[in-house]
Structure formats: structure tokens, C-alpha cells
Design an enzyme around this catalytic site. Structure first.
Site, PDB file in Angstrom:
ATOM      1  N   HIS A 267      16.533  -3.032 -10.755  1.00 49.14           N
ATOM      2  CA  HIS A 267      16.989  -2.081  -9.744  1.00 49.14           C
ATOM      3  C   HIS A 267      16.857  -0.637 -10.183  1.00 49.14           C
ATOM      4  O   HIS A 267      17.143   0.269  -9.405  1.00 49.14           O
ATOM      5  CB  HIS A 267      18.448  -2.375  -9.393  1.00 49.14           C
ATOM      6  CG  HIS A 267      19.391  -2.221 -10.552  1.00 49.14           C
ATOM      7  ND1 HIS A 267      19.307  -3.001 -11.677  1.00 49.14           N
ATOM      8  CD2 HIS A 267      20.419  -1.367 -10.763  1.00 49.14           C
ATOM      9  CE1 HIS A 267      20.254  -2.644 -12.527  1.00 49.14           C
ATOM     10  NE2 HIS A 267      20.933  -1.655 -12.002  1.00 49.14           N
ATOM     11  N   CYS A 268      16.429  -0.394 -11.421  1.00 51.16           N
ATOM     12  CA  CYS A 268      16.416   0.979 -11.939  1.00 51.16           C
ATOM     13  C   CYS A 268      15.039   1.473 -12.357  1.00 51.16           C
ATOM     14  O   CYS A 268      14.510   2.425 -11.793  1.00 51.16           O
ATOM     15  CB  CYS A 268      17.364   1.089 -13.138  1.00 51.16           C
ATOM     16  SG  CYS A 268      19.110   0.977 -12.720  1.00 51.16           S
ATOM     17  N   ILE A 269      14.471   0.840 -13.362  1.00 52.06           N
ATOM     18  CA  ILE A 269      13.313   1.421 -14.049  1.00 52.06           C
ATOM     19  C   ILE A 269      12.080   1.569 -13.155  1.00 52.06           C
ATOM     20  O   ILE A 269      11.370   2.567 -13.259  1.00 52.06           O
ATOM     21  CB  ILE A 269      12.992   0.612 -15.325  1.00 52.06           C
ATOM     22  CG1 ILE A 269      14.214   0.618 -16.249  1.00 52.06           C
ATOM     23  CG2 ILE A 269      11.814   1.219 -16.069  1.00 52.06           C
ATOM     24  CD1 ILE A 269      14.079  -0.277 -17.455  1.00 52.06           C
ATOM     25  N   ASP A 272      13.834   4.596 -10.240  1.00 54.83           N
ATOM     26  CA  ASP A 272      14.529   5.853 -10.527  1.00 54.83           C
ATOM     27  C   ASP A 272      13.615   7.016 -10.916  1.00 54.83           C
ATOM     28  O   ASP A 272      13.842   8.152 -10.468  1.00 54.83           O
ATOM     29  CB  ASP A 272      15.575   5.638 -11.625  1.00 54.83           C
ATOM     30  CG  ASP A 272      16.642   4.636 -11.214  1.00 54.83           C
ATOM     31  OD1 ASP A 272      16.648   4.236 -10.033  1.00 54.83           O
ATOM     32  OD2 ASP A 272      17.457   4.247 -12.064  1.00 54.83           O
TER      33      ASP A 272
END
Length: 432
Positions: A267-269, A272
Site C-alpha cells: 500500500h506504500c512503496i 507514495d
């Protein structure tokens, strides 16, 4: 300040919006600390499961939910925001199809809060975003209530740092960065998180706090891109990148090991860094490093695809009509989280080329339709007979439950993107 007193005496009521991988662990920590917690979500299925004392996240067991029910009120009724003293926003911040920030979940949540908020409340955003979202965008939405940030209500940003499935660093053991719209906003937000985490790290502004999360994930994205590129180069040179990394990490200073894979997931890398890339345009700045890393991490999935096609060709099998088994659709080992999983992209690419694709994942028994993969599937059982049916087995997630020798001995051809099978004695195993 009255709210700080209520927080320190556990009289403050906490509202958490978004009960996913970030919000639900926060609920548990605040309940364990002795607070009354309201959990808000639009997903009725989640709310009903929670009311029954059941978890829908693998690494959170049912007892963790049932134990907190005396202090926990899960609800889809957002009007009850008026009953709480502190509101924490934990909603998704994805990218749209043009790889631009999609802050609709944050902004829509802000609109709902503005309807029901009251004077003296603390509003904290935890969702990852670009610098300025809290102070500029969210603040303006919340102030439609007629209340002023820093005067009538407190506003802060504290980036989530969840690592699903990490047993060493659970929510309470991860230091919490906090930035406030004003000094009083920071003071209240720090007091809140002081109740549940090992250490709070106050910073000078919400923009700094927002930038902290971006730096953390850009750092990972860039370094993963580096080893992914080296993997492709070393493959041409006949060098095992995994052996190189294992030897390099024996250096006790100046080196941190990152590992290649079939692409970025989670969900991030994968997401973001592009929030900062988008915001940078406002300042006439082109984030070349970030975009190059994104390009490499995207292309590595196509590299794996080509390795599969080449290996099948060498076995006198065409990709069209080939039976392929994907092992692991979770984005990382030992979790049931498949957000942005590169395995889904790879499955789609294989099927577009005519392959017949199945999958196995011990943590994801059924594959629902997703934004990037539209076919529903069920996990096939991992048996010797089943493995032998496939022309190629592709390891995309190195779950601890996978027995490398069992897989190697019962498969015709294996493409291993995670170095699950470390033994070099198997002639049917190729690294990719």
C-alpha cells in the site's frame, strides 16, 4: 488544555475512520490503553464481523477483537463523530489511472467530519500524502464547519508506519512522528499518541511530517529499483544477485540489504513516491530519481515475463496454451494483503499472451476482482499431482509455508523471483 487532561486521564473518546490495515491496529492499541473507541467504516461487512468479535485481517486474531469489544464501538453511522474528542483518519490514498494522487477518500472523509465535528476536537490525518495536504487542503474542508483550525479545533498529521505481519515492530513499538498545524495542535496530538506508542517524535509542521513518510518510502523504492536493475545485469553476466547481496550485507557499516523481486507491491512503496512527484510539478521540479526508480520497478515484471517465455521455449512449450501456476499473490511473505501485488500484474500479462494461469496462496483462498485484475479465481491445492500438471511454476511470494524442496521436486520448471529455492542442485529452477 482541557483535551490534554481528558487524554491523560483516558476520558477522551477516540474515533478512528477507516478500519483496515492501519486503522484496526490503532483501535486495538487505544482500547488496550483504556480508551473508549469508535471505529468508523463504510464497509458493513467489516463492521458486522467486528461486532461479532471477528477479525478480517490475517495477522490480527479474533481474540484481539473480542477482548476489546467492551471499549469498542464499530459503526457505519458517521454522525457519531460528534460524540468523540479525537478523530484519526486512516483512509486509502491511491493513484488514479494517470498515476496521479487520488485524495478523494481523504477529502470525502473531511466533508463528512465537517458536518459533525464540534469545538475542541482533535483531527489527525494518518494517510500518506504530499506535503501541504493537511494544512492547505484538509484544513479548508474542515473549516467549512465554521470552526477554525488552531483556534476552535486541533489539526495534526502523523504518518502511519504499519508493516503488516511484522511481529517485531507492532503499532505500539514503532515511534510516531507528529506534526501540528500550530504549537497547541502539536501538543495535543503528541499527548494522544504518547498514550499508545513507545515514543513520539514531534516535528515543526504537518508538512515536515508528511515529507517524513514520503522519504521513508522513496528510500525503499529507490534502493529496491537499484537491486532490481542489478538483478537484470548480473543475470546477463551469469552472476547470482542473491549471493552478491548475502555477501555484501556482512559489511557491518555503510550497507543495508534490499532484495529484488517481481515488482513492487503493498500500500506504500509503489504509490507514495508519486505523490511527491506530482506535487513537485507545482514547484517546476522534475523528480528524475523517483521516476527512474518507478520505471525500473515496473519494468522488472516484464523482465520476469520474458524469463518465463524463454524458459518455456527452451522446454519446447509455447506461452500460448501453457499451464502456469503462480505461487503467492500477496505482495509480501506471510500476509494476506494483495494490494498492488506484482503477481496480479504478471498473471494479467501471462493471460494476455494466451497462458492458462492458476494460483496458490495459503493466505488468500479466493482472488476477488481488483482494480488491476478482473478475474475471480480460487487457490489450487499444492499437491505433487497438481504441481506436475503445470508447464511452469512461478514463485512470486516466498511464504514461510512453502517448502522449497517439495516444490522443486514436484515441478517441471520453476521461475523463482524470491530466492525461495536456495539450493543450486535443482536443474529445473531458474532465478528471475
Amino acid at each position: 488544555m482541557e483535551l490534554i487532561t481528558k487524554i491523560k486521564t483516558k476520558q477522551a473518546k477516540i474515533g478512528i475512520i477507516g478500519l483496515g490495515y492501519v486503522g484496526l491496529p490503532l483501535v486495538i492499541e487505544f482500547c488496550k490503553a483504556g480508551f473508549q473507541v469508535y471505529g468508523f467504516d463504510i464497509d458493513e461487512r467489516k463492521i458486522n464481523l467486528l461486532l461479532e468479535g471477528k477479525s478480517y485481517i490475517k495477522h490480527i486474531n479474533n481474540s484481539s477483537i473480542s477482548e476489546i469489544l467492551p471499549n469498542f464501538t464499530p459503526t457505519t453511522d458517521f454522525s457519531r463523530i460528534s460524540e468523540v474528542d479525537c478523530v484519526i483518519i486512516c483512509v486509502p490514498t491511491p493513484l488514479n489511472k494517470y498515476r496521479e494522487p487520488d485524495l478523494s477518500y481523504v477529502f470525502n472523509t473531511g466533508e463528512v467530519i465537517a458536518k459533525y465535528m464540534k469545538k475542541g476536537q482533535l483531527i489527525v490525518l494518518e494517510s500518506t500524502t504530499y506535503p501541504g495536504t493537511t494544512d492547505e487542503d484538509l484544513r479548508k474542508i474542515l473549516e467549512k464547519s465554521g470552526l477554525k483550525a488552531g483556534v476552535d479545533f486541533y489539526l495534526a498529521y502523523s504518518p502511519e508506519r504499519e508493516d503488516p505481519g511484522n511481529k517485531e515492530f507492532s503499532t505500539s513499538k514503532i515511534p510516531k512522528v507528529v506534526g501540528g498545524f500550530s504549537s497547541s495542535c502539536l501538543e495535543v496530538a503528541k499527548a494522544l499518541y504518547d498514550q499508545i506508542v513507545v515514543r513520539t517524535v514531534p516535528v515543526s509542521s504537518t508538512k515536515v511530517a508528511e515529507s517524513v513518510k514520503l522519504l521513508e518510502n522513496i528510500y525503499r523504492a529507490v534502493n529496491i529499483a537499484l537491486v532490481n536493475e542489478l538483478k537484470i545485469l548480473f543475470d546477463r553476466m551469469g552472476i547470482d544477485v542473491w549471493e552478491v547481496i548475502e555477501a555484501a550485507k556482512t559489511k557491518p557499516f555503510g550497507f543495508q540489504a534490499f532484495y529484488p523481486g517481481p515488482g513492487l507491491g503493498g500500500h506504500c512503496i509503489p504509490i507514495d513516491p508519486f505523490y511527491l512527484t506530482w506535487k513537485a510539478r507545482e514547484y517546476d521540479f522534475h523528480t528524475r530519481f523517483i521516476e527512474l526508480a518507478g520505471e525500473i520497478n515496473t519494468q522488472v515484471t516484464y523482465y520476469v515475463l520474458e524469463k518465463i517465455i524463454q524458459a518455456l521455449n527452451e522446454n519446447k512449450t509455447s506461452i500460448k496454451g501453457a499451464r502456469i501456476l503462480i505461487l503467492g499473490v500477496a505482495y509480501k511473505k506471510d500476509v494476506d494483503d494483495m494490494r498492488e501485488s506484482p503477481a496480479l500484474k504478471l498473471m494479467d500479462l501471462l493471460e494476455k499472451r494466451g497462458a492458462l494461469v492458476d494460483y496458490n496462496d495459503p493466505y488468500i483462498p479466493e482472488l476477488p476482482e481488483t482494480r488491476k485484475y478482473k478475474k475471480k479465481k480460487k487457490s489450487v491445492e499444492l499437491t505433487p499431482d497438481n504441481l506436475s500438471l503445470y508447464d511452469c511454476v512461478v514463485i512470486t511470494t516466498d511464504h514461510s509455508l512453502y517448502d522449497p524442496d517439495f516444490i522443486a521436486k514436484n515441478s517441471k520448471l520453476i521461475i523463482d523471483t524470491r530466492n525461495l529455492i536456495k539450493s543450486k542442485t535443482y536443474q529445473n529452477v531458474l532465478k528471475a
